[in-house]
Scaffold this motif. Structure first.
Motif, PDB file in Angstrom:
ATOM      1  N   LYS A  62      22.118  29.647  51.603  1.00  0.00           N
ATOM      2  CA  LYS A  62      23.152  30.350  50.838  1.00  0.00           C
ATOM      3  C   LYS A  62      22.762  30.557  49.379  1.00  0.00           C
ATOM      4  O   LYS A  62      22.393  29.605  48.699  1.00  0.00           O
ATOM      5  CB  LYS A  62      24.464  29.538  50.865  1.00  0.00           C
ATOM      6  CG  LYS A  62      25.124  29.436  52.218  1.00  0.00           C
ATOM      7  CD  LYS A  62      25.472  30.782  52.812  1.00  0.00           C
ATOM      8  CE  LYS A  62      26.390  31.618  51.956  1.00  0.00           C
ATOM      9  NZ  LYS A  62      26.606  32.976  52.562  1.00  0.00           N
ATOM     10  N   GLU A  95      21.060  35.299  56.538  1.00  0.00           N
ATOM     11  CA  GLU A  95      20.302  35.719  55.348  1.00  0.00           C
ATOM     12  C   GLU A  95      18.976  34.979  55.190  1.00  0.00           C
ATOM     13  O   GLU A  95      18.904  33.759  55.327  1.00  0.00           O
ATOM     14  CB  GLU A  95      21.168  35.511  54.088  1.00  0.00           C
ATOM     15  CG  GLU A  95      20.415  35.864  52.813  1.00  0.00           C
ATOM     16  CD  GLU A  95      21.303  36.016  51.584  1.00  0.00           C
ATOM     17  OE1 GLU A  95      22.546  35.992  51.700  1.00  0.00           O
ATOM     18  OE2 GLU A  95      20.727  36.173  50.482  1.00  0.00           O
ATOM     19  N   SER A 116      22.498  40.625  48.399  1.00  0.00           N
ATOM     20  CA  SER A 116      22.631  41.430  47.193  1.00  0.00           C
ATOM     21  C   SER A 116      21.674  40.969  46.078  1.00  0.00           C
ATOM     22  O   SER A 116      21.035  41.781  45.407  1.00  0.00           O
ATOM     23  CB  SER A 116      24.080  41.308  46.725  1.00  0.00           C
ATOM     24  OG  SER A 116      24.335  42.154  45.674  1.00  0.00           O
ATOM     25  N   ARG A 117      21.585  39.655  45.917  1.00  0.00           N
ATOM     26  CA  ARG A 117      20.753  39.110  44.831  1.00  0.00           C
ATOM     27  C   ARG A 117      19.273  39.361  45.045  1.00  0.00           C
ATOM     28  O   ARG A 117      18.481  39.290  44.111  1.00  0.00           O
ATOM     29  CB  ARG A 117      21.009  37.604  44.693  1.00  0.00           C
ATOM     30  CG  ARG A 117      22.392  37.289  44.152  1.00  0.00           C
ATOM     31  CD  ARG A 117      22.834  35.890  44.551  1.00  0.00           C
ATOM     32  NE  ARG A 117      24.213  35.645  44.195  1.00  0.00           N
ATOM     33  CZ  ARG A 117      25.260  36.071  44.906  1.00  0.00           C
ATOM     34  NH1 ARG A 117      25.083  36.779  46.008  1.00  0.00           N
ATOM     35  NH2 ARG A 117      26.492  35.795  44.524  1.00  0.00           N
ATOM     36  N   ASP A 200      30.927  45.730  53.739  1.00  0.00           N
ATOM     37  CA  ASP A 200      31.395  44.339  53.706  1.00  0.00           C
ATOM     38  C   ASP A 200      32.596  44.285  52.760  1.00  0.00           C
ATOM     39  O   ASP A 200      32.433  44.148  51.543  1.00  0.00           O
ATOM     40  CB  ASP A 200      30.249  43.451  53.196  1.00  0.00           C
ATOM     41  CG  ASP A 200      30.673  42.016  52.902  1.00  0.00           C
ATOM     42  OD1 ASP A 200      31.886  41.704  52.951  1.00  0.00           O
ATOM     43  OD2 ASP A 200      29.782  41.200  52.600  1.00  0.00           O
ATOM     44  N   HIS A 203      33.129  40.553  50.560  1.00  0.00           N
ATOM     45  CA  HIS A 203      32.532  40.423  49.227  1.00  0.00           C
ATOM     46  C   HIS A 203      32.905  41.611  48.350  1.00  0.00           C
ATOM     47  O   HIS A 203      32.936  41.507  47.123  1.00  0.00           O
ATOM     48  CB  HIS A 203      31.008  40.291  49.330  1.00  0.00           C
ATOM     49  CG  HIS A 203      30.591  39.019  50.013  1.00  0.00           C
ATOM     50  ND1 HIS A 203      30.430  38.932  51.373  1.00  0.00           N
ATOM     51  CD2 HIS A 203      30.355  37.779  49.529  1.00  0.00           C
ATOM     52  CE1 HIS A 203      30.085  37.698  51.692  1.00  0.00           C
ATOM     53  NE2 HIS A 203      30.037  36.968  50.599  1.00  0.00           N
TER      54      HIS A 203
HETATM   55  C1  PEP Z   1      26.943  36.877  52.256  1.00  0.00           C
HETATM   56  O1  PEP Z   1      26.961  37.837  53.041  1.00  0.00           O
HETATM   57  O2  PEP Z   1      27.326  35.745  52.553  1.00  0.00           O
HETATM   58  C2  PEP Z   1      26.489  37.085  50.861  1.00  0.00           C
HETATM   59  C3  PEP Z   1      26.035  36.081  50.128  1.00  0.00           C
HETATM   60  O3  PEP Z   1      26.631  38.347  50.464  1.00  0.00           O
HETATM   61  P1  PEP Z   1      26.068  39.119  49.170  1.00  0.00           P
HETATM   62  O4  PEP Z   1      24.586  39.021  49.261  1.00  0.00           O
HETATM   63  O5  PEP Z   1      26.595  40.501  49.383  1.00  0.00           O
HETATM   64  O6  PEP Z   1      26.649  38.459  47.974  1.00  0.00           O
END
Ligand code: PEP
Ligand code: MN
Length: 258
Positions: A62, A95, A116-117, A200, A203
């Motif tokens: 995460k 992810e 996203s990051r 999504d 978020h």
């Molecule tokens: C996610 O999907 O849990 C997430 C961290 O999304 P994002 O990369 O869009 O912030």
């Protein structure tokens, strides 16, 4: 130099088992922000299958703003997620944060999410361009459309055209919502790249009550699917509970879309 080389607007359908993402039938991805325990993800997967979900999501690595927040269960989380997907008969998406975990992730997941990051992490984009699994590429939180499309081009030009784009909101002056969900990009990036585009709204808004209306709006503007955070007990979630739907709430939303 021309910007676009591989993704030229010609329609791409991402095939995954029985799913054809981008063929006109919206795909429903759902699951908790984080895999928290074996029981949590199995219970969620089985119920989501009943509700009619197509893909199970759950984070094991995460990207958290604070280093003191729950960082995910790592490889153990991937194991639980895979087991849950198999028990429920659902493909999974999770992810990949760091190139060093690419081989581990490849063993477990069906779709690799680039968050996203990491949309600007060009070595990571090149690496997933060389694998033969679909990539879910989230829009960077401050990415212009052109930068997002070129991030997809990094993947495609390395050999992997199986890309699903995901609008997840961008940072603007507005802070009432967690992010500003930019739905105008859905028809734009679909036309420009030919790739399937999902939204999504979890978020994208950061607010549970906005997830249902923004899901409807996403589908109305031509999104090829939605990815929604769902937790069996959102109040107790280790991450993003405030924007997660309960299984009941998600079931109601999904039914109402039929
Ligand atoms: C996610 O999907 O849990 C997430 C961290 O999304 P994002 O990369 O869009 O912030
Ligand atoms: Mn989340």
């Amino acid at each position: 130099m021309k910007d676009k080389k591989v993704l030229n607007g010609e329609k791409v359908t991402v095939k995954l088992g029985k799913l054809n993402i981008g063929d006109g039938k919206p795909v429903f991805m759902a699951g908790p922000c984080s895999v928290e325990s074996r029981e949590q993800i199995i219970e969620t997967a089985l119920q989501l299958k009943e509700i009619g979900v197509d893909v199970l999501r759950g984070g094991a690595f995460k990207p958290r703003t604070s280093p003191y927040s729950f960082q995910g269960l790592g490889e153990k989380g991937l194991k639980y997620l895979k087991e849950a997907g198999e028990k429920a008969g659902l493909p999974i998406v999770t992810e990949l944060m760091d190139e060093k975990n690419l081989n581990i992730i490849m063993e477990y997941t069906d779709i690799i999410q680039i968050g996203s990051r990491n949309m600007y992490n060009y070595p990571l984009l090149k690496a997933v361009g060389k694998v033969d699994k679909p990539i879910l590429l989230k829009r960077g939180m401050s990415a212009k459309v052109k930068e997002w499309i070129l991030a997809a081009e990094y993947i495609a030009s390395n050999g992997n055209k199986n890309i699903i784009l995901c609008e997840r909101g961008i940072r603007t002056f507005e802070t009432y919502t967690r992010n500003t969900l930019d739905l105008a990009v859905v028809p734009i990036v679909k036309r420009e790249t030919g790739l399937p585009v999902i939204v999504d709204p979890s978020h994208g808004t950061g607010i549970r009550d906005l997830v249902a209306p923004m899901t409807r709006a996403s589908l109305a503007c031509g999104a090829d699917g939605v990815m929604i955070e769902v937790h069996p007990n959102p109040e107790e979630a280790l991450s993003d509970g405030h924007q997660s739907l309960s299984l009941e709430e998600y079931g109601e939303l999904k039914n109402s879309l039929l």
